[in-house]
Design an enzyme around this catalytic site. Structure first.
Site, PDB file in Angstrom:
ATOM      1  N   LYS A 296       0.809  -1.234   0.000  1.00 35.09           N
ATOM      2  CA  LYS A 296       0.000   0.000   0.000  1.00 35.09           C
ATOM      3  C   LYS A 296       0.841   1.282   0.000  1.00 35.09           C
ATOM      4  O   LYS A 296       0.397   2.300  -0.532  1.00 35.09           O
ATOM      5  CB  LYS A 296      -0.939   0.005   1.205  1.00 35.09           C
ATOM      6  CG  LYS A 296      -2.106  -0.963   1.064  1.00 35.09           C
ATOM      7  CD  LYS A 296      -3.064  -0.830   2.232  1.00 35.09           C
ATOM      8  CE  LYS A 296      -4.184  -1.839   2.147  1.00 35.09           C
ATOM      9  NZ  LYS A 296      -5.128  -1.739   3.250  1.00 35.09           N
TER      10      LYS A 296
ATOM     11  N   ASP B 279      -9.907   2.941   2.021  1.00 41.49           N
ATOM     12  CA  ASP B 279      -9.998   2.494   3.422  1.00 41.49           C
ATOM     13  C   ASP B 279     -10.460   3.653   4.320  1.00 41.49           C
ATOM     14  O   ASP B 279     -11.112   3.417   5.348  1.00 41.49           O
ATOM     15  CB  ASP B 279      -8.633   2.005   3.936  1.00 41.49           C
ATOM     16  CG  ASP B 279      -8.272   0.615   3.431  1.00 41.49           C
ATOM     17  OD1 ASP B 279      -9.190  -0.159   3.082  1.00 41.49           O
ATOM     18  OD2 ASP B 279      -7.063   0.312   3.375  1.00 41.49           O
TER      19      ASP B 279
ATOM     20  N   ALA C  66      -3.378   0.379   7.531  1.00 45.45           N
ATOM     21  CA  ALA C  66      -4.755   0.466   8.035  1.00 45.45           C
ATOM     22  C   ALA C  66      -4.852   1.518   9.131  1.00 45.45           C
ATOM     23  O   ALA C  66      -5.816   2.301   9.182  1.00 45.45           O
ATOM     24  CB  ALA C  66      -5.189  -0.907   8.562  1.00 45.45           C
TER      25      ALA C  66
HETATM   26  P1  NAP Z   1       0.709  -3.213   7.833  1.00 46.01           P
HETATM   27  O1  NAP Z   1       0.779  -2.015   6.972  1.00 46.01           O
HETATM   28  O2  NAP Z   1       1.633  -4.351   7.582  1.00 46.01           O
HETATM   29  O3  NAP Z   1       0.896  -2.697   9.357  1.00 46.01           O
HETATM   30  C1  NAP Z   1       0.834  -3.572  10.434  1.00 46.01           C
HETATM   31  C2  NAP Z   1       1.062  -2.812  11.744  1.00 46.01           C
HETATM   32  O4  NAP Z   1       0.919  -3.756  12.809  1.00 46.01           O
HETATM   33  C3  NAP Z   1       2.442  -2.213  11.890  1.00 46.01           C
HETATM   34  O5  NAP Z   1       2.346  -1.050  12.667  1.00 46.01           O
HETATM   35  C4  NAP Z   1       3.192  -3.313  12.654  1.00 46.01           C
HETATM   36  O6  NAP Z   1       4.270  -2.846  13.406  1.00 46.01           O
HETATM   37  C5  NAP Z   1       2.111  -3.776  13.591  1.00 46.01           C
HETATM   38  N1  NAP Z   1       2.362  -5.124  14.076  1.00 46.01           N
HETATM   39  C6  NAP Z   1       2.514  -6.250  13.329  1.00 46.01           C
HETATM   40  N2  NAP Z   1       2.723  -7.310  14.134  1.00 46.01           N
HETATM   41  C7  NAP Z   1       2.702  -6.834  15.402  1.00 46.01           C
HETATM   42  C8  NAP Z   1       2.872  -7.436  16.686  1.00 46.01           C
HETATM   43  N3  NAP Z   1       3.096  -8.755  16.817  1.00 46.01           N
HETATM   44  N4  NAP Z   1       2.787  -6.647  17.774  1.00 46.01           N
HETATM   45  C9  NAP Z   1       2.565  -5.327  17.670  1.00 46.01           C
HETATM   46  N5  NAP Z   1       2.413  -4.685  16.480  1.00 46.01           N
HETATM   47  C10 NAP Z   1       2.485  -5.441  15.361  1.00 46.01           C
HETATM   48  O7  NAP Z   1      -0.749  -3.856   7.792  1.00 46.01           O
HETATM   49  P2  NAP Z   1      -2.135  -3.057   7.609  1.00 46.01           P
HETATM   50  O8  NAP Z   1      -2.468  -2.883   6.178  1.00 46.01           O
HETATM   51  O9  NAP Z   1      -2.055  -1.842   8.454  1.00 46.01           O
HETATM   52  O10 NAP Z   1      -3.188  -4.109   8.189  1.00 46.01           O
HETATM   53  C11 NAP Z   1      -3.286  -4.349   9.586  1.00 46.01           C
HETATM   54  C12 NAP Z   1      -4.493  -5.241   9.850  1.00 46.01           C
HETATM   55  O11 NAP Z   1      -5.685  -4.557   9.519  1.00 46.01           O
HETATM   56  C13 NAP Z   1      -4.502  -6.528   9.031  1.00 46.01           C
HETATM   57  O12 NAP Z   1      -4.958  -7.594   9.838  1.00 46.01           O
HETATM   58  C14 NAP Z   1      -5.506  -6.271   7.940  1.00 46.01           C
HETATM   59  O13 NAP Z   1      -6.155  -7.449   7.513  1.00 46.01           O
HETATM   60  C15 NAP Z   1      -6.483  -5.359   8.684  1.00 46.01           C
HETATM   61  N6  NAP Z   1      -7.193  -4.497   7.730  1.00 46.01           N
HETATM   62  C16 NAP Z   1      -8.546  -4.623   7.690  1.00 46.01           C
HETATM   63  C17 NAP Z   1      -9.252  -3.842   6.798  1.00 46.01           C
HETATM   64  C18 NAP Z   1     -10.739  -3.995   6.749  1.00 46.01           C
HETATM   65  O14 NAP Z   1     -11.320  -3.613   5.726  1.00 46.01           O
HETATM   66  N7  NAP Z   1     -11.360  -4.487   7.800  1.00 46.01           N
HETATM   67  C19 NAP Z   1      -8.610  -2.928   5.952  1.00 46.01           C
HETATM   68  C20 NAP Z   1      -7.228  -2.826   6.044  1.00 46.01           C
HETATM   69  C21 NAP Z   1      -6.517  -3.641   6.928  1.00 46.01           C
HETATM   70  P3  NAP Z   1       5.770  -2.782  12.772  1.00 46.01           P
HETATM   71  O15 NAP Z   1       5.733  -1.683  11.756  1.00 46.01           O
HETATM   72  O16 NAP Z   1       6.622  -2.518  13.951  1.00 46.01           O
HETATM   73  O17 NAP Z   1       6.023  -4.124  12.125  1.00 46.01           O
END
Ligand code: NAP
Length: 273
Positions: free
Chosen positions: A66, A102, A130
């Site tokens: 993204k 989003d 997200a």
């Molecule tokens: P992303 O860009 O990869 O970001 C993930 C975030 O979570 C980062 O800040 C990461 O920290 C943190 N993180 C990952 N593992 C962790 C852990 N074990 N402990 C603490 N922090 C952790 O992913 P994203 O796009 O933001 O998506 C995040 C979640 O939201 C996913 O599960 C996705 O499926 C969901 N989502 C849902 C929707 C919906 O429509 N409902 C839309 C978008 C996303 P670091 O940077 O330190 O690794």
């Protein structure tokens, strides 16, 4: 000619977007097909070039692309620029143009759940794509405050107030919050364990009226939601699915220029449970 659309990310096998979009096309009698394009590290530019050459009408972008996709497309709009993340590309004569659905998707899902972001002191857990969308939606709606908690606080800087998990400031923000949004993949099927985020954020001092949302929608009830419920918070458990549906509906409308069949899309997502 069949309109072709694709989801680009890695991994994408688990995604419910193809079921949701293809159900919408069938319901409206559109000659269109939506496919997954698994795009591992190093393959983004080649995948987008192939989709362009093959005449694709639109593309959804998911983890981990993204942010990186911003420089690979012709232009991005203001919402994607401010968010720092792009999740939807639409074909134009000069190339793919990017936006972020989003942001409105989350805002609509929260309204649908019966509350307004404007009324809240929001705490966002996580600082990825997200989380950025949630922050922008909350700021745009005029939330009273927005605080971002992350394990690496440098990634949260510039996104409202930023604090590291477990810090004094983080505990104070959580205790004062009225809406908490879990925006990491912790607890997602196939993702990191949900218990890690339960341990990182102390919900014990939250007021009982505090609302809790998890953007993870598979499984429907995550360890973090269960922990919020046992701490006496009110869990809005349909917002993750609602966000998925509304971000998809916004993308659909940008590709086809007509209203998306939201109920059909939601039913398709729920059937995939
Ligand atoms: P992303 O860009 O990869 O970001 C993930 C975030 O979570 C980062 O800040 C990461 O920290 C943190 N993180 C990952 N593992 C962790 C852990 N074990 N402990 C603490 N922090 C952790 O992913 P994203 O796009 O933001 O998506 C995040 C979640 O939201 C996913 O599960 C996705 O499926 C969901 N989502 C849902 C929707 C919906 O429509 N409902 C839309 C978008 C996303 P670091 O940077 O330190 O690794």
């Amino acid at each position: 000619m069949t309109a072709r659309l694709a989801l680009v990310g890695h991994p994408v096998a688990h995604s419910r977007s193809p079921a949701m979009m293809n159900a919408a096309f069938r319901a409206l009698g559109l000659d269109a097909i939506y496919e997954r394009r698994d795009t591992p590290p190093g393959a983004l530019d080649a995948t987008l070039a192939a989709l362009w050459d093959d005449g694709y009408l639109g593309v959804n972008i998911t983890v981990p692309w993204k942010a990186a996709v911003r420089v690979a497309v012709q232009s991005v709009d203001e919402i994607a620029e401010r968010c720092g993340a792009v999740n939807t590309l639409t074909r134009a004569p000069d190339g793919f143009h990017g936006t972020n659905t989003d942001v409105p998707g989350f805002a609509r899902a929260v309204l649908e759940a019966g509350t307004s972001l404007a009324a809240h002191r929001v705490v966002v857990i996580g600082a990825g794509g997200a989380a950025r969308a949630v922050v922008l939606a909350a700021q745009t709606a005029g939330a009273e405050s927005v605080t971002v908690l992350a394990r690496d606080v440098r990634k949260a800087r510039g996104l409202g107030r930023a604090s590291a998990f477990g810090s004094f400031d983080a505990r104070a923000a959580v205790a004062a919050s009225t809406l908490l949004v879990q925006a990491t993949p912790c607890g997602m099927s196939g993702g990191p364990p949900g218990e890690s985020i339960v341990a990182a954020v102390d919900l014990a001092r939250c007021a009982p009226a505090t609302l809790a949302i998890d953007l993870v929608y598979s499984p429907r009830m995550t360890p973090w939601m269960l922990s919020a419920r046992s701490a006496g918070l009110r869990v809005l458990d349909g917002v993750g699915i609602g966000m998925l549906v509304h971000q998809g509906a916004e993308a659909f409308e940008s590709w086809f220029g007509c209203a998306a069949p939201i109920d059909v899309m939601r039913a398709a997502v729920l059937r995939a449970d």
